[in-house]
Write an enzyme that holds these catalytic residues in place. Structure first.
Site, short mmCIF file in Angstrom:
data_model
loop_
_atom_site.label_atom_id
_atom_site.label_comp_id
_atom_site.label_asym_id
_atom_site.label_seq_id
_atom_site.Cartn_x
_atom_site.Cartn_y
_atom_site.Cartn_z
N HIS A 205 1.11 -1.26 0.30
CA HIS A 205 0.39 0.02 -0.64
C HIS A 205 1.06 1.27 -0.21
O HIS A 205 0.56 2.21 -0.66
CB HIS A 205 -0.62 -0.11 0.95
CG HIS A 205 -1.54 -0.55 1.36
ND1 HIS A 205 -2.05 -1.78 2.30
CD2 HIS A 205 -3.18 -1.76 0.80
CE1 HIS A 205 -2.93 -2.92 2.28
NE2 HIS A 205 -3.39 -2.24 0.79
N LYS B 231 -17.37 -6.21 7.08
CA LYS B 231 -16.02 -7.29 7.93
C LYS B 231 -15.29 -7.49 9.00
O LYS B 231 -16.13 -6.84 9.97
CB LYS B 231 -14.68 -6.12 6.79
CG LYS B 231 -14.81 -6.17 5.19
CD LYS B 231 -13.76 -5.92 4.92
CE LYS B 231 -13.90 -6.07 3.49
NZ LYS B 231 -12.54 -5.10 2.63
N ARG C 232 -2.65 -6.02 -8.67
CA ARG C 232 -1.58 -7.24 -8.51
C ARG C 232 -1.71 -8.43 -9.36
O ARG C 232 -1.08 -9.06 -9.43
CB ARG C 232 -0.95 -7.84 -6.49
CG ARG C 232 -0.65 -7.18 -6.05
CD ARG C 232 -1.06 -7.68 -4.55
NE ARG C 232 -2.78 -7.85 -4.62
CZ ARG C 232 -3.56 -7.32 -2.79
NH1 ARG C 232 -2.93 -7.48 -2.32
NH2 ARG C 232 -4.61 -7.05 -3.34
N SER D 139 -2.93 -7.92 3.13
CA SER D 139 -2.92 -7.92 4.22
C SER D 139 -2.97 -9.20 5.17
O SER D 139 -3.33 -9.64 5.95
CB SER D 139 -4.03 -6.63 5.05
OG SER D 139 -3.49 -6.14 4.27
P1 ADP Z 1 -9.90 -3.35 -0.53
O1 ADP Z 1 -10.83 -4.58 1.23
O2 ADP Z 1 -10.98 -2.31 -0.66
O3 ADP Z 1 -9.84 -4.17 -1.92
P2 ADP Z 1 -7.51 -3.50 0.23
O4 ADP Z 1 -7.00 -2.60 1.71
O5 ADP Z 1 -6.64 -4.62 0.69
O6 ADP Z 1 -9.25 -2.98 0.41
O7 ADP Z 1 -6.41 -2.75 -0.65
C1 ADP Z 1 -6.04 -1.00 -1.53
C2 ADP Z 1 -6.50 -0.99 -2.59
O8 ADP Z 1 -4.38 -1.46 -2.59
C3 ADP Z 1 -6.68 -2.37 -3.95
O9 ADP Z 1 -7.25 -1.77 -4.92
C4 ADP Z 1 -5.58 -3.64 -3.69
O10 ADP Z 1 -5.57 -4.14 -4.64
C5 ADP Z 1 -4.03 -2.46 -4.01
N1 ADP Z 1 -3.48 -3.40 -2.51
C6 ADP Z 1 -2.98 -4.79 -2.03
N2 ADP Z 1 -1.93 -5.25 -2.03
C7 ADP Z 1 -1.33 -4.35 -2.43
C8 ADP Z 1 0.01 -5.16 -3.07
N3 ADP Z 1 0.97 -5.52 -2.70
N4 ADP Z 1 0.64 -3.49 -4.26
C9 ADP Z 1 -0.50 -2.97 -5.27
N5 ADP Z 1 -1.90 -3.00 -4.24
C10 ADP Z 1 -1.75 -3.45 -3.61
#
Ligand code: ADP
Length: 160
Positions: A19, A43, A92, A130
């Site tokens: 992130h 969630k 990803r 995450s």
């Molecule tokens: P959500 O539940 O809205 O998907 P996340 O917190 O999991 O929220 O992710 C927020 C954004 O960050 C999403 O667009 C996700 O694809 C992106 N993201 C998460 N991990 C990575 C990573 N390792 N590299 C690039 N983008 C990421």
């Protein structure tokens, strides 16, 4: 010229180096990045909303280009209320793409003015999610290379 703002929405349970890498690269292309923390109560997070908020806040406390806001309910409604038009999401995998493509089209159908920008993950962080991090930490593994230091310490405390 007015400043360019992009909104990076997510659940961030917890925020990872995947992130923060997206945020950092976005600050090179936009004047301001707003991290929009979702309060989605459907969630079941490891970190409470307040904990997730505090972690992101402290990571960006001294970065004037990055701010943290929160929203509940539909992203589109929050964007409309704040007059934001531009959304950032990270990609990803192909499965990320399918979900993100669907979300972007749904958002555009609800409000045609909203544009979603996608940023490809840095290959170093492409495996980081995450969910994976919580699993590794729960089983006693080290996530030091995958999350900011503060998040690492919070995870260690959670699973101590
Ligand atoms: P959500 O539940 O809205 O998907 P996340 O917190 O999991 O929220 O992710 C927020 C954004 O960050 C999403 O667009 C996700 O694809 C992106 N993201 C998460 N991990 C990575 C990573 N390792 N590299 C690039 N983008 C990421």
């Amino acid at each position: 010229m007015s400043e360019s703002v992009i909104v990076y929405p997510g659940f961030f349970d917890p925020i990872t180096l995947g992130h923060t890498n997206i945020v950092k690269r976005a600050t090179g292309a936009f004047d301001r990045v707003v991290i929009a923390l979702s309060k989605d109560s459907s969630k079941d997070p490891l970190f409470t909303f307040e904990e997730r908020h505090a972690l992101i806040d402290s990571i960006y406390a001294t970065n004037r280009q990055v701010s943290v806001e929160t929203f509940e309910g539909l992203l589109v409604h929050y964007l409309e209320k704040k007059s934001y038009r531009t959304v950032l999401r990270g990609l990803r995998t192909v499965s990320d793409f399918e979900y993100e493509f669907q979300m972007a089209l749904a958002n555009k159908t609800m409000n045609a003015e909203i544009e979603t920008f996608f940023m490809m993950t840095d290959s170093k962080y492409s495996f980081i999610s995450s969910t994976l991090i919580k699993e590794i930490a729960r089983l006693g593994g080290s996530v030091r290379e995958m999350v900011p230091g503060m998040v690492c310490e919070s995870l260690e405390r959670k699973f101590a």
